[in-house]
Design a protein around this motif. Structure first.
Motif, PDB file in Angstrom:
ATOM      1  N   TYR A 116      60.464 -47.059 -54.705  1.00 59.55           N
ATOM      2  CA  TYR A 116      59.188 -46.389 -54.954  1.00 59.55           C
ATOM      3  C   TYR A 116      58.144 -46.941 -54.002  1.00 59.55           C
ATOM      4  N   GLY A 117      57.413 -46.028 -53.356  1.00 57.46           N
ATOM      5  CA  GLY A 117      56.403 -46.488 -52.419  1.00 57.46           C
ATOM      6  C   GLY A 117      55.534 -45.355 -51.904  1.00 57.46           C
ATOM      7  N   ILE A 118      54.610 -45.713 -51.020  1.00 57.90           N
ATOM      8  CA  ILE A 118      53.685 -44.761 -50.420  1.00 57.90           C
ATOM      9  C   ILE A 118      54.189 -44.427 -49.021  1.00 57.90           C
ATOM     10  N   HIS A 119      54.680 -43.228 -48.851  1.00 60.15           N
ATOM     11  CA  HIS A 119      55.168 -42.764 -47.558  1.00 60.15           C
ATOM     12  C   HIS A 119      53.967 -42.514 -46.646  1.00 60.15           C
ATOM     13  N   PRO A 120      54.041 -42.925 -45.371  1.00 61.72           N
ATOM     14  CA  PRO A 120      52.863 -42.758 -44.503  1.00 61.72           C
ATOM     15  C   PRO A 120      52.430 -41.307 -44.328  1.00 61.72           C
ATOM     16  N   TRP A 121      53.330 -40.351 -44.487  1.00 64.06           N
ATOM     17  CA  TRP A 121      52.931 -38.953 -44.339  1.00 64.06           C
ATOM     18  C   TRP A 121      51.931 -38.514 -45.398  1.00 64.06           C
ATOM     19  N   TYR A 122      51.963 -39.166 -46.554  1.00 69.12           N
ATOM     20  CA  TYR A 122      51.218 -38.659 -47.701  1.00 69.12           C
ATOM     21  C   TYR A 122      49.977 -39.490 -48.026  1.00 69.12           C
ATOM     22  N   ILE A 123      49.467 -40.188 -47.018  1.00 69.78           N
ATOM     23  CA  ILE A 123      48.235 -40.961 -47.202  1.00 69.78           C
ATOM     24  C   ILE A 123      47.014 -40.064 -47.018  1.00 69.78           C
ATOM     25  N   HIS A 124      47.158 -38.938 -46.320  1.00 68.91           N
ATOM     26  CA  HIS A 124      46.047 -38.019 -46.065  1.00 68.91           C
ATOM     27  C   HIS A 124      45.294 -37.643 -47.342  1.00 68.91           C
ATOM     28  N   ASN A 125      43.979 -37.755 -47.279  1.00 70.02           N
ATOM     29  CA  ASN A 125      43.111 -37.219 -48.339  1.00 70.02           C
ATOM     30  C   ASN A 125      43.527 -37.640 -49.745  1.00 70.02           C
ATOM     31  N   THR A 126      43.943 -38.871 -49.869  1.00 71.09           N
ATOM     32  CA  THR A 126      44.353 -39.358 -51.188  1.00 71.09           C
ATOM     33  C   THR A 126      43.570 -40.616 -51.542  1.00 71.09           C
ATOM     34  N   ASP A 127      43.560 -40.922 -52.815  1.00 71.15           N
ATOM     35  CA  ASP A 127      42.913 -42.132 -53.301  1.00 71.15           C
ATOM     36  C   ASP A 127      43.919 -43.274 -53.154  1.00 71.15           C
ATOM     37  N   THR A 128      43.816 -44.005 -52.066  1.00 69.91           N
ATOM     38  CA  THR A 128      44.835 -45.017 -51.761  1.00 69.91           C
ATOM     39  C   THR A 128      44.827 -46.161 -52.781  1.00 69.91           C
ATOM     40  N   LYS A 129      43.661 -46.440 -53.357  1.00 70.26           N
ATOM     41  CA  LYS A 129      43.613 -47.496 -54.373  1.00 70.26           C
ATOM     42  C   LYS A 129      44.482 -47.134 -55.573  1.00 70.26           C
ATOM     43  N   ASN A 130      44.371 -45.888 -56.025  1.00 73.99           N
ATOM     44  CA  ASN A 130      45.187 -45.451 -57.151  1.00 73.99           C
ATOM     45  C   ASN A 130      46.662 -45.369 -56.791  1.00 73.99           C
ATOM     46  N   LEU A 131      46.941 -44.976 -55.551  1.00 77.90           N
ATOM     47  CA  LEU A 131      48.341 -44.956 -55.102  1.00 77.90           C
ATOM     48  C   LEU A 131      48.945 -46.351 -55.173  1.00 77.90           C
ATOM     49  N   LEU A 132      48.212 -47.335 -54.694  1.00 76.78           N
ATOM     50  CA  LEU A 132      48.723 -48.714 -54.696  1.00 76.78           C
ATOM     51  C   LEU A 132      48.890 -49.230 -56.122  1.00 76.78           C
ATOM     52  N   GLU A 133      47.972 -48.884 -56.995  1.00 75.29           N
ATOM     53  CA  GLU A 133      48.112 -49.290 -58.393  1.00 75.29           C
ATOM     54  C   GLU A 133      49.349 -48.654 -59.019  1.00 75.29           C
ATOM     55  N   LYS A 134      49.639 -47.414 -58.631  1.00 75.60           N
ATOM     56  CA  LYS A 134      50.832 -46.736 -59.142  1.00 75.60           C
ATOM     57  C   LYS A 134      52.099 -47.441 -58.676  1.00 75.60           C
ATOM     58  N   VAL A 135      52.116 -47.888 -57.431  1.00 81.80           N
ATOM     59  CA  VAL A 135      53.287 -48.615 -56.915  1.00 81.80           C
ATOM     60  C   VAL A 135      53.454 -49.928 -57.667  1.00 81.80           C
ATOM     61  N   LYS A 136      52.352 -50.655 -57.886  1.00 84.57           N
ATOM     62  CA  LYS A 136      52.433 -51.923 -58.628  1.00 84.57           C
ATOM     63  C   LYS A 136      52.949 -51.700 -60.046  1.00 84.57           C
ATOM     64  N   GLU A 137      52.421 -50.683 -60.687  1.00 84.35           N
ATOM     65  CA  GLU A 137      52.835 -50.372 -62.056  1.00 84.35           C
ATOM     66  C   GLU A 137      54.330 -50.028 -62.107  1.00 84.35           C
ATOM     67  N   THR A 138      54.767 -49.209 -61.164  1.00 88.41           N
ATOM     68  CA  THR A 138      56.154 -48.745 -61.151  1.00 88.41           C
ATOM     69  C   THR A 138      57.120 -49.846 -60.744  1.00 88.41           C
ATOM     70  N   ALA A 139      56.642 -50.799 -59.971  1.00 86.31           N
ATOM     71  CA  ALA A 139      57.509 -51.899 -59.524  1.00 86.31           C
ATOM     72  C   ALA A 139      58.048 -52.729 -60.684  1.00 86.31           C
ATOM     73  N   HIS A 140      57.411 -52.643 -61.844  1.00 89.58           N
ATOM     74  CA  HIS A 140      57.904 -53.362 -63.028  1.00 89.58           C
ATOM     75  C   HIS A 140      59.205 -52.764 -63.564  1.00 89.58           C
ATOM     76  N   ASN A 141      59.466 -51.512 -63.238  1.00 91.71           N
ATOM     77  CA  ASN A 141      60.640 -50.821 -63.763  1.00 91.71           C
ATOM     78  C   ASN A 141      61.916 -51.459 -63.201  1.00 91.71           C
ATOM     79  N   GLU A 142      62.841 -51.812 -64.083  1.00 86.90           N
ATOM     80  CA  GLU A 142      64.063 -52.501 -63.653  1.00 86.90           C
ATOM     81  C   GLU A 142      64.981 -51.619 -62.815  1.00 86.90           C
ATOM     82  N   GLN A 143      64.852 -50.303 -62.967  1.00 87.91           N
ATOM     83  CA  GLN A 143      65.682 -49.404 -62.164  1.00 87.91           C
ATOM     84  C   GLN A 143      65.171 -49.308 -60.726  1.00 87.91           C
TER      85      GLN A 143
END
Length: 223
Positions: free
Chosen positions: A41-68
């Protein structure tokens, strides 16, 4: 022995012959996969355009807890598609931090940016493994990356005999190698068969070596 598909965007229809890492892209939810299929799970460089990068990074941190989720990414740099390279670097470096914090390997998307990725690894000195997926560089690039501790994952480009990827695959040390289907409908078995032909070895020996590499990165999560 099962084929290990190191990077794909499609969960395998049959999990009996295949173990896969399915790539999921923030901010989308994780794909629903059986417990024996793994995720990145991560932020692909193609999809950084016009997005809230802070929320994207928080989503990656949150999802990184998942054991799968066993790896962060695909993250990286792309000089052909995506926003300004400096912005890409900022987001990539923050995902390096997440990889280090959660002690999960980093799967890297690098298009015409291997020098920049290499420079960041030298500067950041990460403890977690870095794997460039879909590698299509020449032998000189391959050797530079291997010297700095990278793993390289080769995809459908090796099916074309005149590709740089096929040449690099032939010469890469076996303990730094993975194979993948990426975002294509090619079968992982076809990739393994072609890779074995290129290296002048058997599919069985290749399966065994890649399984050992997988265990080195992720431990005994496969039998």
């Amino acid at each position: 022995m099962k084929y290990i598909n190191f990077h794909t965007h499609f969960p395998p229809a049959d999990t009996e012959p295949e173990i896969a890492i399915v790539s999921c892209v923030a901010p989308e939810p994780l794909q629903q996969c059986p417990s024996n299929i793994w995720l990145s799970y991560g932020i692909h460089p193609w999809y950084i355009h016009n997005t809230d990068t802070k929320n994207l990074l928080e989503k990656v941190k949150e999802t990184a807890h998942n054991e799968q989720v066993i790896a962060i990414g695909e993250a990286g740099l792309d000089k052909v598609k995506g926003p300004a390279l400096e912005l890409q670097k900022q987001i990539f470096c923050q995902q390096i931090d997440i990889s280090e914090t959660f002690k999960k390997p980093l799967i890297i998307h690098s298009v015409k940016a291997n020098n920049e990725v290499l420079s960041l690894r030298k500067k950041r000195k990460p403890q977690q493994p870095w794997i460039i997926h879909g590698f299509n560089g020449n032998n000189m690039e391959m050797e530079q990356l291997i010297r700095e501790g990278f793993y390289l994952s080769f995809g459908p480009r090796i099916l074309y005999p005149d590709s740089k990827a096929a040449e690099s695959l032939r010469d890469i040390p076996i303990d730094r190698l993975f194979l993948e289907t990426d975002h294509t409908n090619k079968s992982i078995s076809a990739i393994y068969i072609r890779a074995a032909e290129i290296r002048g070895t058997s599919v069985k020996k290749l399966e065994h070596a890649i399984k050992n590499n997988f265990k080195h990165l992720f431990g005994d999560i496969v039998e």
